[in-house]
Structure formats: C-alpha cells, structure tokens
Design an enzyme around this catalytic site. Structure first.
Site, PDB file in Angstrom:
ATOM      1  N   PRO A  98       0.832  -1.205   0.000  1.00  0.00           N
ATOM      2  CA  PRO A  98       0.000   0.000   0.000  1.00  0.00           C
ATOM      3  C   PRO A  98       0.867   1.256   0.000  1.00  0.00           C
ATOM      4  CG  PRO A  98      -0.681  -1.548   1.718  1.00  0.00           C
ATOM      5  CD  PRO A  98       0.638  -2.018   1.207  1.00  0.00           C
ATOM      6  N   CYS A  99       0.252   2.376  -0.318  1.00  0.00           N
ATOM      7  CA  CYS A  99       1.012   3.624  -0.392  1.00  0.00           C
ATOM      8  C   CYS A  99       1.594   3.990   0.968  1.00  0.00           C
ATOM      9  CB  CYS A  99       0.139   4.749  -0.933  1.00  0.00           C
ATOM     10  SG  CYS A  99      -1.029   5.411   0.276  1.00  0.00           S
ATOM     11  N   LEU A 100       2.649   4.785   0.947  1.00  0.00           N
ATOM     12  CA  LEU A 100       3.322   5.177   2.185  1.00  0.00           C
ATOM     13  C   LEU A 100       2.414   5.959   3.128  1.00  0.00           C
ATOM     14  CD1 LEU A 100       6.751   6.266   0.649  1.00  0.00           C
ATOM     15  CD2 LEU A 100       6.256   4.134   1.882  1.00  0.00           C
TER      16      LEU A 100
ATOM     17  N   SER B 202      -0.529   5.384   3.872  1.00  0.00           N
ATOM     18  CA  SER B 202      -1.356   4.479   4.666  1.00  0.00           C
ATOM     19  C   SER B 202      -0.667   4.071   5.960  1.00  0.00           C
ATOM     20  CB  SER B 202      -1.695   3.224   3.852  1.00  0.00           C
ATOM     21  OG  SER B 202      -0.536   2.422   3.641  1.00  0.00           O
TER      22      SER B 202
END
Length: 297
Positions: A179-181, A183
């Site tokens: 997941p994106c940073l 998150s």
C-alpha cells in the site's frame, strides 16, 4: 491439466472477455498484483487498446515505482507515469479518515488529462472482491469518477488474483502487498513529504536487512511502530541488539521506535477511525515492545 489450473484459465478468459465488452481502457496501475493482473488481461484482449497509468507522488516509494515500470514492460502495455499533487491538498494532509478519498479523487482527475488524448477510453482499477469488505473511501472517489472494477465485478478475490498473476507469468505474483506510504501514517497525524520520506527510508533499511513483509507505522510524536510477521519478531529484536535499527531510525528523523508484538496486520490503522470520529487523538494500541528511547532532537 489439474482442476485448479482449469479454474484459473477459466478466470483468465472471463477477465479478458470482460474487457472485450467494455472497450479501450486506462488502468490505474500501481505495480501491485491486482492492477498488474488487470493490465495483463487488458493487454491480452485483442479488440481493445489499453494503457497503464502510474501516479508518482511522495506517497509512492521508489522501490514500488521501479516495480511498476518493470512489470509494465514485462506485460508489454503502454505505460504512462504522471505526477499527482495530492500532497498539496490540505484535506489530504489532514488525514482525518478521508485521506484515501482525496488521494484517489486527485488521481482520477489527473488521469482525465490523459483520457482526453484517447476518446472513449474508460478508467479501470485493480479493486478485487475482498476489498469491498474493508474501509476504503477511495472506492467512493472511484465511483464518482466512473471507474470500472473488473476483478470485483467478476467476484475475484485476493487468492484468485494471485493465481491469475502466476498464470499470466507476472514476476510480482508472489510479492507482498505494498500500500502507499501515506497508509502508514496514523489517522489524525498530518501527512507531510518529510514524514513519507522518513517512512520510505526506514522500510528500505529493513528490506536491505532481510525483511520483505513489514510496515513502519508513524504516530504522533514521530514514533515509529514496526510490524513484521510474528515469526520474524525475534529476528527484528536481534537486529537491534546493539541498537543498530534504533540508530538508523533516529537518523531518519523518528524520535521513538517500538516493535509491535502482535505482528504484521494489514490495514490495522483503520481500527482507529472510531476514535477519530469521536474527536479523540489516535493512540498506539496493543502491547508493543519498546526498543529505544528519544532522539537528542
């Protein structure tokens, strides 16, 4: 051919046929397994034109961008990398539980500029059936933008998607979810470029030391809460026996470091949304094991 192989082949054909009915598509492409399977199926549909679009921003690690470029090349799909400016949106930075909505809304608005070059092209995402059971405000933004979701439409789960990725020969079929940073930042703590860079540096350091599945969560006070699978916690603590990890993390700008003894739990920050909605600040939950102190700054 085994029954399992027949099922996977059937799913692959169903997915490819889904694109034939829709027409030309632009795939919101992170380089993760879900969007890679969608891109691979779209590229295999002979009757349509497909492109993959990756959003580059401070929330995307360089490692994940490299994976996206590599996998897109392997698939053979036309690949566009665009810069998105969600970090400039105060609502996104506020990180009050709607962050993902503002991020995805920015992404689809940015993709619209590319779609203007391809009249009639539809945006599709890698949302799978299992995603529908989690708190994902990004799905609201996708719905508002008319984004189509082939995997969830066909009832395909995370397990199904992994099987399809292997069937398509994708090199990322067994990579952990990434997941994106953003998150990793606890709800209620502002998302900043500096904090995202801090998380990226910490996770890259752990990856270089043999940890593939991990999260470095960031909480108020610049506290890093490190999650690895339970069977790797002892290895993590051993790594820090001489405060090697501690010193590295303090150098990245964290003030505290803690190891979460419950292990890696994807999406666990969503559990804090009830506290946010009740006007309380989020707190570190569970029974973490502290392995460091405060930085001199």
């Amino acid at each position: 051919m085994s029954n399992r192989e027949r099922c996977v082949e059937t799913d692959a054909n169903r997915l490819i046929d889904w694109f034939a009915k829709l027409g030309d598509v632009a795939v919101a492409f992170s380089g993760g397994v879900d969007s890679s399977v969608v891109a691979a199926a779209a590229q295999r549909c002979p009757s349509i034109h497909a492109i993959a679009v990756t959003a580059r921003s401070p929330s995307l690690s360089q490692r994940q961008l490299d994976v996206a470029v590599r996998v897109a090349h392997q698939i053979g799909i036309e690949h566009r990398v665009i810069d998105t400016g969600e970090i400039d949106n105060a609502d996104y930075r506020r990180n009050d539980g709607r962050r993902c909505f503002h991020c995805k809304a920015t992404l689809y608005q940015s993709m619209a500029t590319i779609l203007n070059q391809f009249p009639g092209m539809t945006t599709v995402s890698g949302t799978n059936h299992d995603d529908l059971g989690d708190y994902r405000p990004g799905l609201e933004a996708a719905g508002a933008a008319g984004v189509q979701t082939p995997l969830s439409d066909l009832g395909m789960t995370k397990v199904d998607v992994r099987g399809l990725a292997k069937h398509f020969g994708l090199t990322n079929y067994d990579l952990p979810a990434a997941p994106c940073l953003a998150s990793r930042v606890a709800y209620g703590t502002e998302v900043t470029t500096e904090r995202l860079g801090r998380i990226e540096a910490a996770e890259a350091w752990l990856q270089q030391h043999g940890f593939d599945e991990l999260r470095v969560r960031l909480h108020d006070g610049e506290l890093a809460r490190v999650e690895v699978p339970k069977h790797r916690i002892a290895d993590l603590i051993q790594l820090d026996r001489d405060e090697e990890m501690t010193k590295a993390f303090l150098g990245f700008g964290f003030r505290f470091v803690t190891v979460d003894t419950r292990g890696l739990r994807s999406g666990n920050l969503n559990q804090m949304l009830v506290s946010i909605q009740s006007n309380f600040k989020p707190a570190v939950t569970g029974d973490p094991l502290d392995v460091t102190g405060e930085s001199p700054n």
